[in-house]
Design a protein around this motif. Structure first.
Motif, PDB file in Angstrom:
ATOM      1  N   ALA A 611       0.828  -1.213   0.000  1.00  0.00           N
ATOM      2  CA  ALA A 611       0.000   0.000   0.000  1.00  0.00           C
ATOM      3  C   ALA A 611       0.859   1.258   0.000  1.00  0.00           C
ATOM      4  O   ALA A 611       0.575   2.226  -0.725  1.00  0.00           O
ATOM      5  CB  ALA A 611      -0.930   0.000   1.213  1.00  0.00           C
ATOM      6  N   LEU A 612       1.919   1.253   0.773  1.00  0.00           N
ATOM      7  CA  LEU A 612       2.782   2.429   0.836  1.00  0.00           C
ATOM      8  C   LEU A 612       3.546   2.624  -0.470  1.00  0.00           C
ATOM      9  O   LEU A 612       3.740   3.747  -0.941  1.00  0.00           O
ATOM     10  CB  LEU A 612       3.749   2.311   2.016  1.00  0.00           C
ATOM     11  CG  LEU A 612       3.111   2.363   3.408  1.00  0.00           C
ATOM     12  CD1 LEU A 612       4.151   2.099   4.497  1.00  0.00           C
ATOM     13  CD2 LEU A 612       2.446   3.709   3.641  1.00  0.00           C
ATOM     14  N   ALA A 614       2.553   1.688  -3.448  1.00  0.00           N
ATOM     15  CA  ALA A 614       1.614   2.130  -4.479  1.00  0.00           C
ATOM     16  C   ALA A 614       1.266   3.600  -4.326  1.00  0.00           C
ATOM     17  O   ALA A 614       1.096   4.333  -5.304  1.00  0.00           O
ATOM     18  CB  ALA A 614       0.339   1.285  -4.425  1.00  0.00           C
ATOM     19  N   ALA A 615       1.160   4.053  -3.061  1.00  0.00           N
ATOM     20  CA  ALA A 615       0.794   5.452  -2.822  1.00  0.00           C
ATOM     21  C   ALA A 615       1.957   6.384  -3.082  1.00  0.00           C
ATOM     22  O   ALA A 615       1.769   7.522  -3.537  1.00  0.00           O
ATOM     23  CB  ALA A 615       0.290   5.630  -1.397  1.00  0.00           C
ATOM     24  N   GLY A 616       3.177   5.933  -2.807  1.00  0.00           N
ATOM     25  CA  GLY A 616       4.342   6.793  -2.966  1.00  0.00           C
ATOM     26  C   GLY A 616       4.226   8.050  -2.152  1.00  0.00           C
ATOM     27  O   GLY A 616       4.677   9.127  -2.547  1.00  0.00           O
ATOM     28  N   SER A 617       3.615   7.969  -0.987  1.00  0.00           N
ATOM     29  CA  SER A 617       3.300   9.162  -0.202  1.00  0.00           C
ATOM     30  C   SER A 617       4.502   9.629   0.588  1.00  0.00           C
ATOM     31  O   SER A 617       5.247   8.832   1.151  1.00  0.00           O
ATOM     32  CB  SER A 617       2.138   8.860   0.759  1.00  0.00           C
ATOM     33  OG  SER A 617       1.922   9.927   1.638  1.00  0.00           O
ATOM     34  N   GLY A 618       4.660  10.937   0.648  1.00  0.00           N
ATOM     35  CA  GLY A 618       5.673  11.521   1.501  1.00  0.00           C
ATOM     36  C   GLY A 618       5.137  11.928   2.854  1.00  0.00           C
ATOM     37  O   GLY A 618       5.854  12.441   3.679  1.00  0.00           O
ATOM     38  N   ASP A 619       3.838  11.717   3.071  1.00  0.00           N
ATOM     39  CA  ASP A 619       3.220  12.073   4.346  1.00  0.00           C
ATOM     40  C   ASP A 619       3.379  10.901   5.295  1.00  0.00           C
ATOM     41  O   ASP A 619       2.716   9.873   5.175  1.00  0.00           O
ATOM     42  CB  ASP A 619       1.737  12.398   4.150  1.00  0.00           C
ATOM     43  CG  ASP A 619       1.078  12.894   5.429  1.00  0.00           C
ATOM     44  OD1 ASP A 619       1.744  12.841   6.482  1.00  0.00           O
ATOM     45  OD2 ASP A 619      -0.075  13.340   5.367  1.00  0.00           O
ATOM     46  N   PHE A 620       4.278  11.037   6.267  1.00  0.00           N
ATOM     47  CA  PHE A 620       4.595   9.936   7.158  1.00  0.00           C
ATOM     48  C   PHE A 620       3.446   9.629   8.108  1.00  0.00           C
ATOM     49  O   PHE A 620       3.453   8.623   8.784  1.00  0.00           O
ATOM     50  CB  PHE A 620       5.845  10.272   7.980  1.00  0.00           C
ATOM     51  CG  PHE A 620       7.105  10.327   7.168  1.00  0.00           C
ATOM     52  CD1 PHE A 620       7.931   9.222   7.056  1.00  0.00           C
ATOM     53  CD2 PHE A 620       7.469  11.482   6.499  1.00  0.00           C
ATOM     54  CE1 PHE A 620       9.100   9.269   6.322  1.00  0.00           C
ATOM     55  CE2 PHE A 620       8.636  11.538   5.753  1.00  0.00           C
ATOM     56  CZ  PHE A 620       9.452  10.425   5.663  1.00  0.00           C
ATOM     57  N   GLY A 622      -0.055  10.038   7.230  1.00  0.00           N
ATOM     58  CA  GLY A 622      -1.333  10.075   6.543  1.00  0.00           C
ATOM     59  C   GLY A 622      -2.257   8.989   7.055  1.00  0.00           C
ATOM     60  O   GLY A 622      -1.941   7.804   6.944  1.00  0.00           O
ATOM     61  N   PHE A 623      -3.398   9.368   7.626  1.00  0.00           N
ATOM     62  CA  PHE A 623      -4.287   8.391   8.234  1.00  0.00           C
ATOM     63  C   PHE A 623      -5.050   7.576   7.194  1.00  0.00           C
ATOM     64  O   PHE A 623      -5.751   6.639   7.534  1.00  0.00           O
ATOM     65  CB  PHE A 623      -5.271   9.080   9.187  1.00  0.00           C
ATOM     66  CG  PHE A 623      -4.662   9.441  10.511  1.00  0.00           C
ATOM     67  CD1 PHE A 623      -3.359   9.099  10.814  1.00  0.00           C
ATOM     68  CD2 PHE A 623      -5.410  10.112  11.457  1.00  0.00           C
ATOM     69  CE1 PHE A 623      -2.790   9.415  12.032  1.00  0.00           C
ATOM     70  CE2 PHE A 623      -4.859  10.447  12.692  1.00  0.00           C
ATOM     71  CZ  PHE A 623      -3.545  10.093  12.970  1.00  0.00           C
ATOM     72  N   ASP A 624      -4.945   7.933   5.920  1.00  0.00           N
ATOM     73  CA  ASP A 624      -5.589   7.123   4.898  1.00  0.00           C
ATOM     74  C   ASP A 624      -4.707   5.960   4.479  1.00  0.00           C
ATOM     75  O   ASP A 624      -5.120   5.107   3.689  1.00  0.00           O
ATOM     76  CB  ASP A 624      -5.930   7.984   3.682  1.00  0.00           C
ATOM     77  CG  ASP A 624      -4.707   8.683   3.106  1.00  0.00           C
ATOM     78  OD1 ASP A 624      -3.739   8.910   3.867  1.00  0.00           O
ATOM     79  OD2 ASP A 624      -4.720   9.020   1.913  1.00  0.00           O
ATOM     80  N   LEU A 625      -3.489   5.894   4.994  1.00  0.00           N
ATOM     81  CA  LEU A 625      -2.552   4.817   4.681  1.00  0.00           C
ATOM     82  C   LEU A 625      -2.090   4.156   5.978  1.00  0.00           C
ATOM     83  O   LEU A 625      -2.122   4.776   7.044  1.00  0.00           O
ATOM     84  CB  LEU A 625      -1.325   5.368   3.942  1.00  0.00           C
ATOM     85  CG  LEU A 625      -1.549   5.931   2.541  1.00  0.00           C
ATOM     86  CD1 LEU A 625      -0.291   6.634   2.062  1.00  0.00           C
ATOM     87  CD2 LEU A 625      -1.922   4.807   1.581  1.00  0.00           C
ATOM     88  N   ALA A 636       0.097  -0.160  10.900  1.00  0.00           N
ATOM     89  CA  ALA A 636      -1.080   0.196  11.699  1.00  0.00           C
ATOM     90  C   ALA A 636      -1.859   1.281  10.981  1.00  0.00           C
ATOM     91  O   ALA A 636      -1.293   2.302  10.579  1.00  0.00           O
ATOM     92  CB  ALA A 636      -0.665   0.664  13.089  1.00  0.00           C
ATOM     93  N   LYS A 637      -3.164   1.054  10.825  1.00  0.00           N
ATOM     94  CA  LYS A 637      -4.022   2.046  10.202  1.00  0.00           C
ATOM     95  C   LYS A 637      -4.931   2.649  11.266  1.00  0.00           C
ATOM     96  O   LYS A 637      -5.587   1.928  12.015  1.00  0.00           O
ATOM     97  CB  LYS A 637      -4.853   1.415   9.088  1.00  0.00           C
ATOM     98  CG  LYS A 637      -5.577   2.431   8.211  1.00  0.00           C
ATOM     99  CD  LYS A 637      -6.198   1.778   6.992  1.00  0.00           C
ATOM    100  CE  LYS A 637      -6.842   2.814   6.080  1.00  0.00           C
ATOM    101  NZ  LYS A 637      -7.432   2.205   4.874  1.00  0.00           N
ATOM    102  N   LEU A 638      -4.974   3.971  11.312  1.00  0.00           N
ATOM    103  CA  LEU A 638      -5.727   4.694  12.340  1.00  0.00           C
ATOM    104  C   LEU A 638      -6.757   5.614  11.693  1.00  0.00           C
ATOM    105  O   LEU A 638      -6.524   6.168  10.626  1.00  0.00           O
ATOM    106  CB  LEU A 638      -4.788   5.538  13.205  1.00  0.00           C
ATOM    107  CG  LEU A 638      -3.684   4.811  13.962  1.00  0.00           C
ATOM    108  CD1 LEU A 638      -2.697   5.814  14.549  1.00  0.00           C
ATOM    109  CD2 LEU A 638      -4.263   3.947  15.055  1.00  0.00           C
ATOM    110  N   SER A 639      -7.870   5.781  12.367  1.00  0.00           N
ATOM    111  CA  SER A 639      -8.876   6.747  11.933  1.00  0.00           C
ATOM    112  C   SER A 639      -9.727   7.097  13.145  1.00  0.00           C
ATOM    113  O   SER A 639      -9.712   6.397  14.159  1.00  0.00           O
ATOM    114  CB  SER A 639      -9.754   6.185  10.811  1.00  0.00           C
ATOM    115  OG  SER A 639     -10.439   5.022  11.244  1.00  0.00           O
TER     116      SER A 639
END
Length: 782
Positions: A611-612, A614-620, A622-625, A636-639
């Motif tokens: 998942a990480l 695929a997202a290539g996110s720089g937001d360490f 991000g609660f959507d990941l 761990a996924k939090l919301s």
């Protein structure tokens, strides 16, 4: 269709369609809820709505109205059985059904019929009942206050020289100029803008200023240090350390600085401000000029990355001010949550306040590093860190360190014995040597991010065995522990209760019990049930009840697992960095607490990495990941436990202000704090000042005159309460929410008492807009 509407009457047709739509939603959602083991009310109510809709469609108006009236009566009885005469829980259960009941009047009025079906009377009765229930409750339960000692401030007594006003972190001011009788005259005196509000920033202004001599000192979330005139708010000097905010934390902050008088020549800064930056530098500034102190460290700077090994940008910094005790600046640091097991150490270090020399280090994983990590080595990686402000007892020679759990937060199968012993604990260190004198764990094997965010508060209490030098520790768990600060033994009883273990992953090592402070009131709230789910309407309340039933929840300390589970109180608390305030003369502790839930799910390593990537996110963060927790078997996924309207699913209040008798442990009063003025569905402001109790960060200040000042709630408001009774006696509007601790002081120029707070808003609380305002209030000059 036109003939059909004309024949049946457009109002009756519209009402029939409305009831049918609601009935279908209730039947579908209610069936899902029943399948999850929940209430039958929604399914049965949905069937009734569909029957009433069919009767209306066939123009059997009176029969439909009678059926709806019966349903309203059943709804009323069901609501009273579930929640009693409790205004906010009753509201979503009754308001919309009662308003729909009033619509039955519309078709009869249009037909000019004299008949009035029973549904109208039932709806009107419900509305009257609801209006009565929604009357504001009494402010508080009264407490008995001791006599006030008359005091005229002079010199340092009118200052605010430390983060919690004193080393003990009491947040108590001996000032009496502003009183419950004249506080209503309090007016804005000045507003200072720091100029630090970057577009798109998530970082809030959380600073608690100091007032020493003729200077007010504060820091911004970018670590700019500023000195102001305390009378006018005029800027006197500014120092910008030019930090790079890139890194692991999407939120950076600076909650305060330290003021110190040292024995040094004038050229070496006898009065100095010490601050710690986001890029891990300890800096000493001349308090008069804002210039670096050349005799401290290397030209005024100590590199805190020394001995730490690899420190990726933003993975280590001190967000709260250090403690100054026995000539040492004692500090810990925030370490990136949930990123990796290989993160910087949570080492606690003491630096000489004059020279910046390292005097000692406490490395929980390696006591041999007392004098620093040897060349080529580093402090133990990933040990419990301390991001809250410490407190100190100069006479006992102890500094009290509130710790968090080791990284990552939500998997502990690889933790060491030292991690277990010192994680989420209060640790008393010798201020001169760093030796551990005692430690007390507030949570066992913490998997919920229940690190201690609050500064310990020192206060003397009367017990059956005499007066005890005590320490109060507020926690995110909502527990308030009262300990003997000399040895760490509980003064108020602490018991261990069985903790749930169902659903934990097989690699985890769950603690079978958790500690509870039964000698003090709990601010955790009762364990949630389906009945506690809330919404603005029955529709989102039904959604929240289904959502709650989908979660694994066995009460407080429910372990994270591969399915979604609920953390309550949330990872924010409970009690956060605002801490508590203590009036030692009245023996009253003021507690700010909040109530909402966090949903957590552990994600297997392979799925997390996929998942990480695929997202290539720089937001360490991000609660959507999933948060990576690299080095463990799970991300761990939090919301938040939120409704489709983006409001908490649990019933209000979401924020409370409470008072406790510190000697007896008795709850004196408790009241919701905050209104709907600046909140609403989808983050919109309703502009309606209905008392509800809103979540918030930040704490309070108490004064000898008997006042408690606080911002706290997600509302653009600053308030004063009578400390003894909890009665609100003053309120002022702010540019945004004030999620920082306020201060009060006497201006040396005019002799007036000022109250100052940072109004910065807070992204995590959806407290918008973010602002850069420092706001001061005072009585009129005449």
């Amino acid at each position: 269709m036109q003939n059909l509407i004309t024949t049946r009457g457009w109002a009756t047709t519209a009402l029939s369609v409305l009831l049918a739509v609601l009935g279908l939603v209730f039947v579908a959602g209610g069936a899902r809820l029943v399948g999850l083991g929940g209430s039958w009310y929604y399914l049965l109510s949905g069937v009734g709505l569909l029957v009433a809709a069919a009767l209306l469609w066939k123009r059997r108006y009176v029969a439909a109205a009678l059926l709806y009236a019966a349903g309203l009566l059943a709804t009323l009885l069901w609501a009273l059985v579930e929640v009693g005469l409790n205004a906010w829980p009753l509201a979503p259960r009754l308001i919309l059904p009662a308003m729909i009941g009033l619509l039955f009047l519309l078709p009869t009025a249009l037909r000019r019929s004299a008949s009035r079906p029973p549904a109208l009377a039932a709806a009107l009765c419900l509305l009257v009942l609801l209006c009565a229930a929604l009357k504001p409750a009494p402010d508080a339960l009264p407490a008995t206050a001791s006599s006030i000692i008359e005091f005229t401030p002079s010199g340092a007594l009118g200052e605010w020289p430390a983060y919690g006003r004193d080393q003990a972190g009491t947040r108590f001011s001996p000032l009496t100029q502003i009183t419950p009788e004249n506080v209503s005259w309090l007016k804005p005196a000045w507003t200072y803008r720091t100029g630090v509000v970057q577009p798109g920033t998530k970082s809030p202004l959380e600073t608690t200023p100091l007032m020493v001599g003729d200077r007010l000192f504060l820091c911004t979330q970018t670590n700019i240090v500023i000195a102001l005139d305390p009378e006018t708010g005029e800027e006197l000097w500014r120092f910008d350390p030019q930090v790079d905010a890139t890194g692991a934390s999407s939120v950076t902050t600076c909650r305060g600085v330290v003021h110190a008088h040292v024995e040094a020549p004038p050229a070496q800064c006898p009065k100095r401000i010490l601050t710690v930056t986001f890029d891990a530098r300890l800096i000493a500034l001349n308090a008069d000029t804002g210039q670096l102190c050349p005799g401290f460290g290397q030209n005024g700077v100590v590199d805190l990355k020394e001995g730490m090994g690899e420190v990726l940008p933003g993975f280590y910094y001190a967000s709260s001010p250090p403690a100054l005790v026995r000539g040492n600046i004692v500090l810990g640091g925030w370490v990136a949550d949930n990123q990796n097991v290989d993160v910087p150490s949570g080492v606690i270090r003491a630096f000489d306040v004059v020279s910046g020399k390292l005097n000692w280090a406490w490395d929980a994983g390696n006591p041999d590093n007392r004098h620093g990590a040897p060349v080529g080595h580093y402090y133990t990686r990933g040990t419990p860190n301390s991001w809250a402000a410490p407190s100190a007892d100069e006479a006992l020679g102890l500094v009290y360190i509130p710790t968090g759990n080791p990284s990552p937060d939500h998997f502990g199968g690889q933790r060491t014995p030292a991690d277990e012993q010192y994680g989420s604990a209060v640790v008393a260190l010798d201020a001169l040597t760093g030796e551990v004198r005692w430690s007390f764990r507030t949570a066992y094997h913490d998997l919920w991010d229940y690190d201690i965010a609050s500064q310990p508060t020192l206060v003397d209490v009367d017990t059956a065995k005499g007066r005890v030098q005590a320490l109060l520790q507020a926690t995110k768990r909502g527990e308030l522990f009262l300990l003997d600060r000399r040895n760490g033994q509980p003064v108020a009883d602490v018991v261990e209760k069985p903790a749930p273990t169902r659903g934990a992953v097989p690699e985890e090592r769950m603690a079978p019990v958790q500690p509870y402070s039964v000698g003090m009131p709990s601010f955790a709230g009762d364990p949630l049930t389906e009945r506690d789910m809330w919404g603005a309407t029955p529709l989102d309340q039904l959604w929240c009840r289904i959502r709650f039933r989908q979660l694994r929840y066995d009460g407080h300390a429910t372990p994270p697992g591969l399915d979604e589970s609920l953390i309550y109180p949330s990872i924010g608390g409970g009690m956060n960095y605002g801490g508590v305030a203590v009036d030692p003369e009245r023996g009253i502790v003021i507690v700010n607490s909040m109530y909402y839930g966090t949903v957590i799910q552990l994600i297997p390593r392979e799925d997390t990495d996929r998942a990480l990537a695929a997202a290539g996110s720089g937001d360490f963060h991000g609660f959507d990941l999933p948060l990576p927790q690299t080095g463990t078997p799970y991300g761990a996924k939090l919301s938040g436990l939120m409704s489709p309207l983006n409001t908490p699913c649990n019933a209000p209040p979401y924020g409370k202000l409470s008072a406790v008798d510190v000697h007896s442990g008795k709850l004196l009063w408790s009241r919701p704090i905050g209104t709907l003025q600046d909140s609403g569905p989808f983050g919109l402001s309703l502009g309606v000042p209905i008392p509800m109790g809103m979540p918030g960060f930040g704490g309070s200040v108490v004064t000898r005159s008997g006042l408690t000042f606080t911002g706290f709630a997600r509302e653009h408001a600053f308030r004063a309460f009578e400390t003894a009774t909890g009665k609100e006696v003053w309120r002022a509007r702010l540019p945004t929410g004030a999620h920082a601790n306020p201060i009060t002081y006497i201006s040396p120029k005019s002799g007036r008492q000022f109250v100052v707070v940072a109004a910065g808003g807070h992204t995590n609380l959806q407290s918008y807009p973010l602002s850069d305002a420092i706001v001061a209030f005072a009585l009129p000059e005449d």
